[in-house]
Design a protein around this motif. Sequence first.
Motif, short mmCIF file in Angstrom:
data_model
loop_
_atom_site.label_atom_id
_atom_site.label_comp_id
_atom_site.label_asym_id
_atom_site.label_seq_id
_atom_site.Cartn_x
_atom_site.Cartn_y
_atom_site.Cartn_z
N LEU A 84 0.81 -1.22 0.00
CA LEU A 84 0.00 0.00 0.00
C LEU A 84 0.84 1.26 0.00
O LEU A 84 0.35 2.33 -0.36
N ALA A 85 2.11 1.16 0.40
CA ALA A 85 2.93 2.36 0.46
C ALA A 85 4.40 1.98 0.56
O ALA A 85 4.75 0.83 0.82
N THR A 107 9.00 -1.03 2.41
CA THR A 107 7.65 -1.15 1.88
C THR A 107 6.70 -1.25 3.06
O THR A 107 7.09 -1.61 4.19
N MET A 108 5.42 -0.92 2.82
CA MET A 108 4.39 -0.98 3.85
C MET A 108 3.25 -1.84 3.31
O MET A 108 2.58 -1.47 2.34
N PHE A 128 -3.68 -2.42 9.76
CA PHE A 128 -2.33 -1.96 10.04
C PHE A 128 -1.46 -2.13 8.80
O PHE A 128 -1.76 -2.93 7.92
N LEU A 129 -0.38 -1.37 8.76
CA LEU A 129 0.66 -1.56 7.76
C LEU A 129 1.89 -2.12 8.46
O LEU A 129 2.29 -1.63 9.53
N LEU A 130 2.49 -3.13 7.87
CA LEU A 130 3.71 -3.73 8.41
C LEU A 130 4.90 -3.33 7.53
O LEU A 130 4.82 -3.40 6.30
N LEU A 131 5.96 -2.89 8.17
CA LEU A 131 7.17 -2.49 7.45
C LEU A 131 7.96 -3.73 7.02
O LEU A 131 8.10 -4.69 7.77
N VAL A 132 8.47 -3.64 5.79
CA VAL A 132 9.37 -4.67 5.26
C VAL A 132 10.56 -3.95 4.62
O VAL A 132 10.37 -2.94 3.93
N GLN A 133 11.76 -4.41 4.88
CA GLN A 133 12.92 -3.79 4.25
C GLN A 133 12.81 -3.89 2.74
O GLN A 133 12.61 -4.96 2.18
#
Length: 208
Positions: A84-85, A107-108, A128-133
């Motif tokens: 999403l972002a 990435t989100m 929720f958005l989860l952060l990924v490298q």
Amino acid sequence: MRPFITLLFTAAALLAEDYKAAPGGAPPAELAASVSALLHKEGTRVMKDGQLLAEVWYRSEVPAGPASAEANLTMPNVPHGSLLAVIQFAQKHEDRRGQTVQPGIYTMRYSYFPENGTHQGAAPQRDFLLLVQATGDTEGASTPAFDALLALSRKASGTPHPAVFSIWKEDPKYFKEGQMEKQGEHDWVLMRKMGVVPVSMILAGRGE
């Protein structure tokens, strides 16, 4: 320095924090082509006390799929794991749980916390958005399953818990395009449209 004086200084510093949003530039060149292709061509810069904190690029259109059977979602048609972002932090920050997020590009991806009693009060909604490298996320159209996404996000947080940011589809009557707004005592919310959908994200603040 006495502990109670330290606490007073910390509280004063938190109260003094000020966040503002401004138009940003193009997505980072380091992103995989399949990720960049899904994003708005102009990001949003978020300033903290006059210094660049981060720049965010939302997806140009909200991905859609069959409605989820999960309860308390504001975006039930977004497939779990959807990109999403993208966010690029210019300085250290904290996620919704107070975990340190290092400077860099992430990435989100969309997820929701499980209804197992351990996330009571985390947010009114479960989105929720989860952060990924970003270096490890090169397939923009992929939709990782819950456990796979948690594993990816734990690498971003460096802890047993994923790095998380609360997000929801905003009520149009409260929406202020392109603005950062303080809500409640400590949450700062970024409001931008994802395609035609008004979206709010708590970019600074911590869950109770």
